[in-house]
Design an enzyme around this catalytic site. Structure first.
Site, PDB file in Angstrom:
ATOM      1  N   HIS A 156       2.379  13.457 -15.155  1.00 42.37           N
ATOM      2  CA  HIS A 156       0.996  13.934 -15.294  1.00 42.37           C
ATOM      3  C   HIS A 156       0.258  13.445 -14.053  1.00 42.37           C
ATOM      4  O   HIS A 156       0.001  12.253 -13.894  1.00 42.37           O
ATOM      5  CB  HIS A 156       0.394  13.349 -16.581  1.00 42.37           C
ATOM      6  CG  HIS A 156      -0.832  14.054 -17.053  1.00 42.37           C
ATOM      7  ND1 HIS A 156      -0.810  15.342 -17.545  1.00 42.37           N
ATOM      8  CD2 HIS A 156      -2.135  13.653 -17.125  1.00 42.37           C
ATOM      9  CE1 HIS A 156      -2.042  15.700 -17.896  1.00 42.37           C
ATOM     10  NE2 HIS A 156      -2.861  14.694 -17.646  1.00 42.37           N
ATOM     11  N   LYS A 159      -7.475  22.502 -18.281  1.00 43.63           N
ATOM     12  CA  LYS A 159      -8.149  21.668 -17.270  1.00 43.63           C
ATOM     13  C   LYS A 159      -7.138  21.371 -16.177  1.00 43.63           C
ATOM     14  O   LYS A 159      -5.998  20.997 -16.479  1.00 43.63           O
ATOM     15  CB  LYS A 159      -8.643  20.404 -17.979  1.00 43.63           C
ATOM     16  CG  LYS A 159      -8.939  19.192 -17.121  1.00 43.63           C
ATOM     17  CD  LYS A 159      -9.878  18.258 -17.880  1.00 43.63           C
ATOM     18  CE  LYS A 159      -9.697  16.808 -17.521  1.00 43.63           C
ATOM     19  NZ  LYS A 159     -10.730  15.939 -18.124  1.00 43.63           N
ATOM     20  N   LYS A 180      -6.152  19.123 -12.811  1.00 40.34           N
ATOM     21  CA  LYS A 180      -6.482  17.877 -12.136  1.00 40.34           C
ATOM     22  C   LYS A 180      -6.283  18.079 -10.647  1.00 40.34           C
ATOM     23  O   LYS A 180      -5.157  18.384 -10.207  1.00 40.34           O
ATOM     24  CB  LYS A 180      -5.568  16.750 -12.623  1.00 40.34           C
ATOM     25  CG  LYS A 180      -5.589  16.513 -14.118  1.00 40.34           C
ATOM     26  CD  LYS A 180      -6.935  16.077 -14.629  1.00 40.34           C
ATOM     27  CE  LYS A 180      -7.096  14.583 -14.617  1.00 40.34           C
ATOM     28  NZ  LYS A 180      -8.379  14.177 -15.281  1.00 40.34           N
ATOM     29  N   ASP A 187     -10.969  18.927 -12.824  1.00 42.00           N
ATOM     30  CA  ASP A 187     -11.426  17.535 -12.787  1.00 42.00           C
ATOM     31  C   ASP A 187     -10.994  16.939 -11.457  1.00 42.00           C
ATOM     32  O   ASP A 187      -9.804  16.817 -11.182  1.00 42.00           O
ATOM     33  CB  ASP A 187     -10.803  16.754 -13.952  1.00 42.00           C
ATOM     34  CG  ASP A 187     -11.410  15.369 -14.105  1.00 42.00           C
ATOM     35  OD1 ASP A 187     -12.262  14.993 -13.272  1.00 42.00           O
ATOM     36  OD2 ASP A 187     -11.026  14.658 -15.061  1.00 42.00           O
ATOM     37  N   GLU A 204     -15.668  18.981 -13.140  1.00 47.00           N
ATOM     38  CA  GLU A 204     -15.827  17.629 -13.689  1.00 47.00           C
ATOM     39  C   GLU A 204     -15.762  16.581 -12.580  1.00 47.00           C
ATOM     40  O   GLU A 204     -14.833  16.589 -11.763  1.00 47.00           O
ATOM     41  CB  GLU A 204     -14.695  17.419 -14.716  1.00 47.00           C
ATOM     42  CG  GLU A 204     -14.722  16.072 -15.394  1.00 47.00           C
ATOM     43  CD  GLU A 204     -13.681  15.982 -16.529  1.00 47.00           C
ATOM     44  OE1 GLU A 204     -13.168  17.031 -16.984  1.00 47.00           O
ATOM     45  OE2 GLU A 204     -13.373  14.845 -16.934  1.00 47.00           O
ATOM     46  N   ASP A 261     -18.231  12.594 -15.874  1.00 44.61           N
ATOM     47  CA  ASP A 261     -17.250  11.871 -16.695  1.00 44.61           C
ATOM     48  C   ASP A 261     -17.331  10.373 -16.374  1.00 44.61           C
ATOM     49  O   ASP A 261     -18.071   9.644 -17.029  1.00 44.61           O
ATOM     50  CB  ASP A 261     -15.839  12.424 -16.484  1.00 44.61           C
ATOM     51  CG  ASP A 261     -14.810  11.690 -17.336  1.00 44.61           C
ATOM     52  OD1 ASP A 261     -15.210  10.874 -18.187  1.00 44.61           O
ATOM     53  OD2 ASP A 261     -13.590  11.898 -17.157  1.00 44.61           O
ATOM     54  N   LYS A 283     -16.495   9.548 -24.203  1.00 42.99           N
ATOM     55  CA  LYS A 283     -15.231   8.867 -24.500  1.00 42.99           C
ATOM     56  C   LYS A 283     -15.554   7.563 -25.216  1.00 42.99           C
ATOM     57  O   LYS A 283     -16.333   6.760 -24.682  1.00 42.99           O
ATOM     58  CB  LYS A 283     -14.439   8.570 -23.221  1.00 42.99           C
ATOM     59  CG  LYS A 283     -14.039   9.825 -22.463  1.00 42.99           C
ATOM     60  CD  LYS A 283     -13.186   9.559 -21.229  1.00 42.99           C
ATOM     61  CE  LYS A 283     -12.902  10.902 -20.540  1.00 42.99           C
ATOM     62  NZ  LYS A 283     -12.162  10.776 -19.292  1.00 42.99           N
ATOM     63  N   GLU A 317     -10.867  17.377 -25.400  1.00 45.37           N
ATOM     64  CA  GLU A 317      -9.569  17.320 -24.713  1.00 45.37           C
ATOM     65  C   GLU A 317      -8.697  16.265 -25.397  1.00 45.37           C
ATOM     66  O   GLU A 317      -7.962  15.537 -24.731  1.00 45.37           O
ATOM     67  CB  GLU A 317      -9.776  16.990 -23.231  1.00 45.37           C
ATOM     68  CG  GLU A 317     -10.541  15.688 -23.013  1.00 45.37           C
ATOM     69  CD  GLU A 317     -10.779  15.313 -21.562  1.00 45.37           C
ATOM     70  OE1 GLU A 317     -10.606  16.167 -20.673  1.00 45.37           O
ATOM     71  OE2 GLU A 317     -11.143  14.148 -21.310  1.00 45.37           O
TER      72      GLU A 317
HETATM   73  C1  MUC Z   1     -10.152  12.220 -17.141  1.00 45.70           C
HETATM   74  O1  MUC Z   1     -10.640  11.739 -16.128  1.00 45.70           O
HETATM   75  O2  MUC Z   1     -10.753  13.144 -17.637  1.00 45.70           O
HETATM   76  C2  MUC Z   1      -8.470  13.393 -19.482  1.00 45.70           C
HETATM   77  C3  MUC Z   1      -7.578  14.427 -19.554  1.00 45.70           C
HETATM   78  C4  MUC Z   1      -6.642  14.250 -18.529  1.00 45.70           C
HETATM   79  O3  MUC Z   1      -5.693  14.947 -18.246  1.00 45.70           O
HETATM   80  O4  MUC Z   1      -6.986  13.135 -17.836  1.00 45.70           O
HETATM   81  C5  MUC Z   1      -8.016  12.468 -18.487  1.00 45.70           C
HETATM   82  C6  MUC Z   1      -8.893  11.639 -17.702  1.00 45.70           C
HETATM   83 MG    MG Z   2     -12.341  13.296 -16.198  1.00 50.95          MG
END
Ligand code: MUC
Ligand code: MG
Length: 375
Positions: free
Chosen positions: A23, A168, A170, A199, A225, A250, A274, A328
């Site tokens: 991941h 989402k 990254k 994100d 994000e 976030d 969170k 999420e």
């Molecule tokens: C984040 O920063 O959002 C949440 C889902 C994901 O894949 O990473 C996290 C952390």
């Molecule tokens: Mg995030």
């Protein structure tokens, strides 16, 4: 006089569980998740469970799994012994006096207190927090294999089985142009069948964010994000002014004080909530209240917790009137196994809240022992 119910012992364990695939985030690539699980014992025989989990050791946040365990064992647990197990507000106030910050550790303790109290009164944790307005929550999935074709395949499979219809991505570890090409290809392949969010996990400078967000907006991305460092609230406000695509805070929004500042500055369209980042379910609902008062939309976030942390989050989020951007809370699905005997159910794009008292989860001690880190 009635004998008070007191806290008698707190145990903590570090659990290492492999992920189903690497991941990849801007700051680390996860191959496993390390979770701190606690068991909080009370004089009436009830045991509450809680979880404190971060991402990538110290690369994501300021608390590491090893530091969390130490904080709980050496500082928080001794401060809790012999105090009233049924007064959660008072126990958490006591912890705030003896420990600054350390919000992930505190969130695990607060969760365990709620779990035990829910079992004691035979009600869910959400009931103790005011009452659930729903028993299902929409859940997105993060595509983060690092490979465009693999991410598209993964999304197609999840769409086909109706597990997720929002994805989402990254980004932030590669050149912005490479990331933008990656996101655009995925959005193009999925079209209107799925929402796509990104994100950046703070990886861009404000000037890179200006060009990056413009390109992502053109590509049809639905939400951006945390594009820039968490401390730069004014920068987020400037970006929000510039673009139509909504900007979500976030890392920038952990405490109610952060939420208040962002709201005053008009720096976010959406808050990612969170429980761990805020220091527990009660604190996250204060952040949510500030967002609601300021007209900021809400989103149920995760630190990629396992089932205990994810369901604790779900219990808190289920009490919110509106979660415009869903959640999420897919953490348990990223792991190859679970340490609860009744893992959460995901179907029809939703997570189902368990029906039992407290968290509604049952710890599987054999699994916990199997994955427990021994040093
Ligand atoms: C984040 O920063 O959002 C949440 C889902 C994901 O894949 O990473 C996290 C952390
Ligand atoms: Mg995030």
């Amino acid at each position: 006089m009635k004998t008070p119910i007191t806290i008698t012992k707190v145990e903590s364990f570090i659990i290492d569980l492999p992920t189903i695939r690497p991941h990849k985030l801007s700051m680390t690539t996860m191959q496993k998740q390390s979770m701190v699980i606690i068991k909080l014992y009370s004089s009436d025989g009830l045991v509450g469970i809680g979880e404190a989990t971060t991402i990538g050791g110290l690369s994501y946040g300021e608390e590491s799994p090893e530091g969390i365990k130490l904080t709980i064992d050496k500082y928080l647990a001794p401060a809790l012994i012999n105090i009233d197990a049924t007064n959660i507000q008072s126990a958490m106030t006591q912890l705030s006096k003896i420990a600054k910050g350390n919000r992930l550790s505190k969130s695990a303790i607060e969760t365990a207190l709620f779990d035990a109290q829910g079992k004691r009164l035979n009600v869910s944790m959400a009931t103790l927090l005011g009452g659930a307005v729903t028993d299902t929550l929409p859940v997105l999935w993060t595509l983060a294999s690092g490979k465009t074709e693999q991410d598209i395949d993964e999304a197609e499979k999840l769409l086909a089985i109706k597990r997720h219809n929002t994805f989402k991505l990254k980004i932030g570890s590669r050149e912005p142009a490479v990331d933008i090409a990656h996101v655009s290809a995925i959005k193009k392949a999925l079209g209107n069948r799925a929402k796509v969010t990104v994100d950046v996990n703070q990886a861009w400078s404000e000037s890179t964010a200006k060009t990056g967000i413009a390109a992502l907006q053109d590509a049809g991305v639905d939400l951006i994000e945390q594009p820039i460092v968490k401390e730069n609230h004014r920068g987020l406000a400037r970006l929000r002014e510039k673009f139509i695509v909504p900007i979500m805070a976030d890392e920038a929004v952990a405490t109610p004080e952060d939420a208040f500042d962002l709201a005053c500055l008009g720096a976010a369209d959406v808050f990612a909530l969170k429980i761990a980042k805020s220091g527990g379910p009660m604190a996250v609902l204060k952040v949510a209240a500030i967002g609601e008062a300021a007209g900021i939309a809400l989103y149920g976030g995760t630190l990629l917790e396992g089932s205990i942390g994810s369901i604790a989050s779900a219990q808190a989020f289920s009490t919110l009137r509106s979660l415009e951007w869903g959640t999420e809370l897919f953490g348990p699905l990223l792991l190859t196994d679970d340490i609860v005997a009744n893992p959460p159910e995901f179907s029809n794009y939703q997570l189902k809240l368990p029906s039992g008292p407290g968290l509604g989860l049952e710890l599987d001690m054999d699994k916990l022992k199997h994955y427990q880190r021994r040093e």
